[in-house]
Design a protein around this motif. Sequence first.
Motif, PDB file in Angstrom:
ATOM      1  N   ARG A  87      24.509  20.340   4.532  1.00  0.00           N
ATOM      2  CA  ARG A  87      23.467  21.280   4.937  1.00  0.00           C
ATOM      3  C   ARG A  87      22.720  20.794   6.177  1.00  0.00           C
ATOM      4  N   ALA A  88      22.453  19.502   6.216  1.00  0.00           N
ATOM      5  CA  ALA A  88      21.759  18.948   7.379  1.00  0.00           C
ATOM      6  C   ALA A  88      22.591  19.107   8.643  1.00  0.00           C
ATOM      7  N   LYS A  89      23.899  18.818   8.535  1.00  0.00           N
ATOM      8  CA  LYS A  89      24.774  18.952   9.712  1.00  0.00           C
ATOM      9  C   LYS A  89      24.879  20.413  10.162  1.00  0.00           C
ATOM     10  N   ALA A  90      24.965  21.350   9.180  1.00  0.00           N
ATOM     11  CA  ALA A  90      25.042  22.768   9.539  1.00  0.00           C
ATOM     12  C   ALA A  90      23.774  23.222  10.259  1.00  0.00           C
ATOM     13  N   ALA A  91      22.596  22.750   9.729  1.00  0.00           N
ATOM     14  CA  ALA A  91      21.337  23.112  10.398  1.00  0.00           C
ATOM     15  C   ALA A  91      21.288  22.534  11.811  1.00  0.00           C
ATOM     16  N   GLU A  92      21.771  21.279  11.955  1.00  0.00           N
ATOM     17  CA  GLU A  92      21.792  20.663  13.279  1.00  0.00           C
ATOM     18  C   GLU A  92      22.706  21.427  14.227  1.00  0.00           C
ATOM     19  N   LEU A  93      23.882  21.841  13.730  1.00  0.00           N
ATOM     20  CA  LEU A  93      24.819  22.592  14.563  1.00  0.00           C
ATOM     21  C   LEU A  93      24.234  23.936  14.975  1.00  0.00           C
ATOM     22  N   ARG A  94      23.556  24.614  14.052  1.00  0.00           N
ATOM     23  CA  ARG A  94      22.938  25.894  14.382  1.00  0.00           C
ATOM     24  C   ARG A  94      21.857  25.723  15.438  1.00  0.00           C
TER      25      ARG A  94
END
Length: 514
Positions: A87-94
């Motif tokens: 989830r953290a990586k997805a938020a960072e990518l977004r």
Amino acid sequence: MDEEKDLAQRKKEAAERARQLARERLAAKQAAEQAKSAADHGDTSTGELKTPSDLSTDSVTEGSDAAQPSSAEELAAAKKRAAEEARAKAAELRRQREAAATGGATEEDLAAAKKKAAEEARAKAAELRRQREAAATGGATEEDIAAAKRKAAEEARAKAAELRRQREAAATGGATEEDLAAAKKKAAEEARAKAAELRRQREAAATGGATEEDLAAAKKKAAEEARAKAAELRRQREAAAAGGTTEEDLELAKKKAAAAAKAKAAALAKQKAAAAGSDDELAKKKAAAAAKAKAAAAAKARAAAMAKQQGDGAGDDDTAKQKAAAAAKAKAAAAARAKAKAAGARGGTEQPSSPSPNDPLLQKYVRVIEEHLGPDVLEDAYINRLAKDVPTLVVNKEAYYKVAEFLKYNEQLRFDYLSELHGTDFQTHMEVYVHLYSYPKRQPVALKVKIDRDNPEIDSLVPLWPGANWPECEAYDLLGIRFRGHPNLIRIFLGEQWVGHPLRKDYEPYDAEV
């Protein structure tokens, strides 16, 4: 949608890693238990007593085994940790994508990214230290640690490359190297296509291609054919919807179309031939008229020269002009009487066989005018077949302005636009022609008035339609018609010093050499 896919993929990878780590730990635990059971079995079989050191070792082993959690608990914890990381990586990518869309990351974003990367590095170092401790107590092997190091290094390099690419995109205005290359490639393809089209057009022009008129004619013909085909297709569809056409109907339609095409081709050929013949005839007539005019001018010049040589005065010239004017008037009157006599012999003016679509308009105009102004204001009313069937009213000279004012302001007529005004010399009289149009009613009308040729004077229509200003000046300049009430009646073509009015039938140039 892409973010959801990335999140699902990361969750899947994290779960797979957690399961692999759990299997490895379970395998290490089972190996440790087997070694322990083997050691206990060896001690029992030999009958040796355990030393305090052995007891301490066993206690340590038991303590380490007790310290290790069960496989189910480790798997759940690993899944939870992997889900949080995903989830953290997805938020960072977004966030990175939104920053790239708005023109690159800001200083605060870079600082936050650095801080987050440091925290992730510390977390990874702690995880690596924990794995080493687990390896020392029977956990992961050296190969696993090396693989983890390699994977972490690859991820760090990928993140660094992505950050560098984002900075370059922000510096260049948001476009990446791939975007710039694609744009260059597309521009090159468009340039090549335009060059090919231009080369084709030049080759067509060099080999005698079609002119602008030919292209326009071809486009017009193609549009007409397309409309005809569309109408035919619509008719066929309607026929099919109503029950369809038979083979005989289709064959008959084809025959009719072929016959119509042949008839059109024949008519076109006939028109071309007639046009060619009429052009030749017209050229001959023009040449003859020019020759006659030239001969007349030469004769006048010679007569003037002879008169000067013989010492004739100006009175003789005036007498000659008056005689010529009288002869012209007599000739015109004779022609008018002959026409009137012929019309009387035929029983009046010949009427067309078919009624005009503007007959109701003419009847309406006559009825409304006679109801309000009386029957004496109109001398004649007819449909002018030579001018698109425009209803034409011939009015008395005294009622000219009154009828014009009525045509403009009457609610049933409302002719608010004057599109044309000109004069004509008929030798016996002069005539002023006015074309009016009603935009509210979408209807035309023509107004005519006959005036005396020797004293051509009529009321001006400028107070009603300001657009009559210059046309009345033109009629005054070329025909000598004077318009009472005109605000500034001047000669707009020839100037006030010009002698005579060129469109009068009796006009003679002041200088015969001109």
